[in-house]
Write a protein that holds these residues in place. Structure first.
Motif, PDB file in Angstrom:
ATOM      1  N   LYS A  54      53.763  36.757  43.527  1.00  0.00           N
ATOM      2  CA  LYS A  54      52.419  37.111  43.055  1.00  0.00           C
ATOM      3  C   LYS A  54      51.605  35.865  42.735  1.00  0.00           C
ATOM      4  CE  LYS A  54      51.754  40.049  39.746  1.00  0.00           C
ATOM      5  NZ  LYS A  54      51.858  40.962  38.629  1.00  0.00           N
ATOM      6  N   TYR A  57      50.475  34.603  45.941  1.00  0.00           N
ATOM      7  CA  TYR A  57      49.454  35.534  46.427  1.00  0.00           C
ATOM      8  C   TYR A  57      48.104  35.241  45.771  1.00  0.00           C
ATOM      9  CZ  TYR A  57      46.916  39.962  46.879  1.00  0.00           C
ATOM     10  OH  TYR A  57      45.957  40.907  47.113  1.00  0.00           O
ATOM     11  N   GLU A  58      48.112  35.008  44.463  1.00  0.00           N
ATOM     12  CA  GLU A  58      46.868  34.699  43.754  1.00  0.00           C
ATOM     13  C   GLU A  58      46.259  33.394  44.263  1.00  0.00           C
ATOM     14  OE1 GLU A  58      48.001  34.930  39.647  1.00  0.00           O
ATOM     15  OE2 GLU A  58      48.271  37.109  39.765  1.00  0.00           O
ATOM     16  N   ASP A  59      47.107  32.430  44.601  1.00  0.00           N
ATOM     17  CA  ASP A  59      46.623  31.175  45.162  1.00  0.00           C
ATOM     18  C   ASP A  59      45.985  31.425  46.528  1.00  0.00           C
ATOM     19  OD1 ASP A  59      46.296  28.316  45.110  1.00  0.00           O
ATOM     20  OD2 ASP A  59      47.947  28.199  46.562  1.00  0.00           O
ATOM     21  N   VAL A  60      46.629  32.243  47.349  1.00  0.00           N
ATOM     22  CA  VAL A  60      46.103  32.579  48.672  1.00  0.00           C
ATOM     23  C   VAL A  60      44.773  33.315  48.534  1.00  0.00           C
ATOM     24  CG1 VAL A  60      46.476  34.124  50.647  1.00  0.00           C
ATOM     25  CG2 VAL A  60      48.279  32.580  49.923  1.00  0.00           C
ATOM     26  N   GLN A  61      44.631  34.172  47.537  1.00  0.00           N
ATOM     27  CA  GLN A  61      43.404  34.936  47.341  1.00  0.00           C
ATOM     28  C   GLN A  61      42.204  34.037  47.080  1.00  0.00           C
ATOM     29  OE1 GLN A  61      42.847  38.360  47.729  1.00  0.00           O
ATOM     30  NE2 GLN A  61      44.797  37.979  48.738  1.00  0.00           N
ATOM     31  N   ARG A  62      42.427  32.901  46.492  1.00  0.00           N
ATOM     32  CA  ARG A  62      41.317  31.974  46.237  1.00  0.00           C
ATOM     33  C   ARG A  62      40.720  31.449  47.531  1.00  0.00           C
ATOM     34  NH1 ARG A  62      44.229  28.128  42.416  1.00  0.00           N
ATOM     35  NH2 ARG A  62      43.501  26.723  44.005  1.00  0.00           N
ATOM     36  N   GLY A  64      41.548  32.899  50.715  1.00  0.00           N
ATOM     37  CA  GLY A  64      41.448  33.954  51.717  1.00  0.00           C
ATOM     38  C   GLY A  64      42.154  33.597  53.011  1.00  0.00           C
ATOM     39  N   ARG A  65      41.592  34.030  54.104  1.00  0.00           N
ATOM     40  CA  ARG A  65      42.210  33.837  55.426  1.00  0.00           C
ATOM     41  C   ARG A  65      42.341  32.369  55.809  1.00  0.00           C
ATOM     42  NH1 ARG A  65      41.877  38.928  58.185  1.00  0.00           N
ATOM     43  NH2 ARG A  65      40.381  40.275  57.127  1.00  0.00           N
ATOM     44  N   HIS A  67      43.653  30.066  54.023  1.00  0.00           N
ATOM     45  CA  HIS A  67      44.876  29.472  53.483  1.00  0.00           C
ATOM     46  C   HIS A  67      45.910  29.415  54.615  1.00  0.00           C
ATOM     47  CE1 HIS A  67      48.500  28.952  51.067  1.00  0.00           C
ATOM     48  NE2 HIS A  67      47.722  28.627  50.057  1.00  0.00           N
ATOM     49  N   TYR A  70      48.442  32.333  54.660  1.00  0.00           N
ATOM     50  CA  TYR A  70      47.823  33.633  54.361  1.00  0.00           C
ATOM     51  C   TYR A  70      48.647  34.804  54.909  1.00  0.00           C
ATOM     52  CZ  TYR A  70      44.459  37.468  54.439  1.00  0.00           C
ATOM     53  OH  TYR A  70      43.852  38.677  54.270  1.00  0.00           O
ATOM     54  N   MET A  74      50.870  37.348  52.584  1.00  0.00           N
ATOM     55  CA  MET A  74      50.362  38.719  52.503  1.00  0.00           C
ATOM     56  C   MET A  74      51.430  39.714  52.957  1.00  0.00           C
ATOM     57  SD  MET A  74      47.436  38.459  51.150  1.00  0.00           S
ATOM     58  CE  MET A  74      46.584  39.989  51.421  1.00  0.00           C
TER      59      MET A  74
END
Length: 147
Positions: A54, A57-62, A64-65, A67, A70, A74
């Motif tokens: 998680k 995941y939160e780092d990837v969300q910053r 988005g695609r 990263h 990603y 995901m």
């Protein structure tokens, strides 16, 4: 603010309510379900791994695609979440958590109604409940009122 006799009675009543909640069947079921989840070492390891995922995941969300990891992260977070969701112990814990939240929501509504029918009480789902008008006045809720 001065501590008055009235405040002391309120505090005593709140402590009594808290004790009644802790002794309730709903809370005991929750505590048992939680103990079953966290006493299972394999399941606890999966939860720890999921928590680490998680964070990624939160780092990837910053980003988005854009990263670089990603797609991998995901996919992995969905797989780990599904694996946890399929565990009987986790499902039982979630149901027990919902039951405790429902009980707390009901108590909050009762306390709010004791003050005034117009008092809005925060519900566990992040919304507010108004005991006199289910959807809130102006929305045409359960009281069929509209502004």
């Amino acid at each position: 603010m001065m501590m008055t006799d009235e405040w002391m009675r309120v505090i005593d009543m709140a402590e009594e309510l808290s004790e009644m909640l802790l002794c309730s069947e709903v809370v005991k079921t929750y505590q048992d379900a939680r103990d079953r989840v966290y006493s299972n070492t394999e399941l606890r390891k999966k939860i720890i791994d999921f928590t680490k995922m998680k964070e990624q995941y939160e780092d990837v969300q910053r980003f988005g695609r854009y990263h670089p990891d990603y797609r991998v992260i995901m996919k992995e977070i969905r797989l780990q979440k599904r694996e946890l969701d399929l565990q009987d112990e986790v499902a039982a814990l979630r149901l027990a958590e919902n039951d405790v939240q429902d009980l707390l929501d009901e108590i909050g509504i009762l306390i709010g109604q004791s003050v005034s029918e117009a008092v809005k009480v925060p519900a566990g789902d992040g919304t507010f409940s108004n005991s006199s008008c289910g959807g809130g006045c102006g929305s045409g809720g359960s009281c069929s009122c509209s502004a």
